[in-house]
Each structure stands twice: as structure tokens, then as C-alpha cells.
Write an enzyme that holds these catalytic residues in place. Structure first.
Site, short mmCIF file in Angstrom:
data_model
loop_
_atom_site.label_atom_id
_atom_site.label_comp_id
_atom_site.label_asym_id
_atom_site.label_seq_id
_atom_site.Cartn_x
_atom_site.Cartn_y
_atom_site.Cartn_z
N LYS A 52 0.82 -1.21 0.00
CA LYS A 52 0.00 0.00 0.00
C LYS A 52 0.86 1.26 0.00
CE LYS A 52 -3.74 -2.47 2.27
NZ LYS A 52 -4.32 -2.90 3.55
N GLN A 96 -5.15 -2.02 9.74
CA GLN A 96 -4.82 -3.28 9.08
C GLN A 96 -5.32 -4.45 9.92
OE1 GLN A 96 -3.33 -3.62 5.96
NE2 GLN A 96 -3.88 -5.76 6.22
N ASP A 119 -11.48 2.08 3.98
CA ASP A 119 -11.81 0.68 3.70
C ASP A 119 -13.31 0.44 3.58
OD1 ASP A 119 -9.97 -1.27 3.11
OD2 ASP A 119 -9.36 -1.61 5.18
#
Length: 288
Positions: A52, A96, A119
Site C-alpha cells: 500500500k 490493518q 476501507d
């Protein structure tokens, strides 16, 4: 049979997003910034985060990693997220997963501001997905959005088609079903308790597979000329990666299929950055 090349499509989108970032910087003197919280020492998570960061650098956005030890408490993590929620220079926040077992993933995801939820896991954004129409602007989960982009950019019609989704997770199965409905597909969701799964799959014009079982889907599940999108990532004993679909078995009966690796995977990270740009634009609108 058409091989849907996720790497090429992701690269095309990367060039588009890079131009968007340049435009935002030129017009508003703003650089999109994302903060990623990484708790513990999960090797897979560290690889995902590095990917990322690398892609973020390639499109000239800022990604800050806040690495926290495994023993970090839930309250300590929430306090850090609160700081990022309130930081006017941060446009996107990502935690994460997975988190250490003593921290509730749902509590943490609920705590991320919907305006920075890159997200798209906050319940507010999940609700927007299910209540918005195709013309509305709303955040979309990264992997499900990748599926839709792969279909559209491969000139595969979705409207009026029967789409079968295998898997009902909150990360892929449910949201991809919602996005397919938004594109006017007729959608069926199959899962571990579906009794006639093979018969249902055989009726699919578009088959999206996300069950986490290596090479589970063979040609007995697939009707002739169906489109197959394989979301699965499985690690075999020889350390090779394969999908949930037995590619070699189904490739001669489908009209189009995604490979693993090189299909949905490269697109997912790109969609994350696309969400960051959308959140940055919304931030600019609110702060004009």
C-alpha cells in the site's frame, strides 16, 4: 476465453488516479494523506502494508504507518484513531486486519470516522452501500469495487445478468452482492449452508467466488460461456498461490476469467487509493 488482466487494468487506473492527485494538488494545494494503523507483528499484514505504501508513493499521495506493539490495549488504539479522526491533514484512515485477539475489530472499525473510512467498514458507509442508487456518490469496499471495475473495464455487461456470489462475508460477499444489485444484476448469494450450490452456480452468467477454499470450483459448477471472477487467495504447500477456482479445469468453458495471482488482487489496493482520492475531494468540498 478472455483472460481478465487485473495488473493491466490496475495500472491504467493508477495513471488516471495519479493525474487526479496532481489536479487536487494544483487546484487546492492539498496532498491526499492516509494513516495506516498496524498493530503487532503479523508478517502477511506487514507485506500488505508495504504494498500500500509503495503504490501510494507511486501516485504521489502520503501514507503514514503508525506501528503499535501487540500488547497495545483497545483503548490505546482508539485514542490514536481519535487523533487521526481529528487531524485536518488526514483524509483517510485504515486499520490493518487482523488485530490481536484482545482488541475488538468491530469496535475499532466503528470508531473510524465515516468521512475518513478508506476501507468502507464503518456501519454508516455499509448502510450507504445498501441504500444508495447507482447515480449516488458513496464509498465502496475495495475488493467488491475491484470486481465491478474489472467487469466494466473488460466490457462485460452486468445489467440484467444473473450474478451468483459464493461467500457471504462482510468484506467481500455481502458488499459485492450490493454493488452488483446497483448495476441491475439479479443476484443470488450462496454459502456453506446452501444445499444445492452446484445447481445454482450453473445458472450464473457471472460467478463471483470468495470462499477461501483452494481450487474448490471446477467446471461442474460453471455453465458454458459464464464469466468467472476469482477473489480467493490460497497458499499451497509448495508456497504457490492459487484461487478458489480450479483455473485449468474451467478455462475452456468460460467466456472470461480472472487469474490468481494477477486478477482481483492488484485491483484491490488500487481501489483503496481511489477511495482516498474520493475522501480527499469530499474533505475539500466540506472545507471550501
Amino acid at each position: 476465453m478472455t483472460l481478465i488482466d487485473g495488473k493491466k487494468i490496475a495500472n491504467d487506473i493508477k495513471q488516471e488516479v495519479k493525474l487526479e492527485v496532481e489536479d487536487i494538488n494544483k487546484k487546492y494545494n492539498v496532498v491526499p494523506k492516509m494513516v495506516i494503523f498496524l498493530v503487532g507483528n503479523n508478517p502477511s499484514s506487514e507485506i500488505y502494508v508495504r504494498n500500500k505504501v509503495k503504490l501510494s508513493q507511486e501516485i504521489n499521495t502520503i501514507t503514514e504507518i503508525i506501528k503499535l506493539p501487540t500488547e497495545t490495549t483497545e483503548d490505546e488504539l482508539l485514542a490514536k484513531i481519535k487523533e487521526a479522526n481529528e487531524d485536518n491533514k488526514v483524509h483517510g484512515i485504515l486499520v490493518q486486519l487482523p488485530l490481536p485477539k484482545h482488541i475488538s475489530e468491530q469496535v475499532v472499525l466503528n470508531y473510524i470516522s465515516p468521512n475518513k473510512d478508506v476501507d468502507c467498514f464503518n456501519p454508516y458507509n455499509v448502510g450507504k452501500l445498501w441504500t444508495s442508487s447507482k447515480k449516488d456518490v458513496f464509498l465502496k469496499n475495495c475488493t467488491p469495487m475491484a470486481v465491478i471495475e474489472l467487469l466494466k473495464r473488460s466490457n462485460i455487461s452486468i445489467e440484467g445478468k444473473h450474478a451468483v456470489v459464493i461467500g457471504r462475508s462482510n468484506i467481500v460477499g455481502k458488499p459485492v452482492a450490493g454493488l452488483l444489485l446497483n448495476e441491475n444484476a439479479t443476484v443470488t448469494i450462496c454459502h456453506s449452508k446452501t444445499t444445492n450450490i452446484k445447481e445454482i452456480c450453473k445458472t450464473a452468467d457471472i460467478l463471483v467466488v470468495a470462499i477461501g477454499k483452494a481450487k474448490f470450483i471446477d467446471k461442474s459448477f460453471v455453465k458454458n460461456n459464464a464469466v468467472v471472477i476469482d477473489v480467493g487467495i490460497n497458499y499451497l504447500e509448495n508456497k504457490k498461490i492459487c484461487g478458489d477456482v480450479n483455473f485449468e479445469d474451467v478455462k475452456d468453458v468460460v467466456s472470461a476469467i480472472t487469474p490468481v495471482p494477477g486478477g482481483v488482487g492488484p485491483m484491490t489496493v488500487m481501489m483503496l487509493l481511489k477511495n482516498l482520492i474520493q475522501l480527499t475531494n469530499l474533505w475539500i468540498e466540506r472545507n471550501k
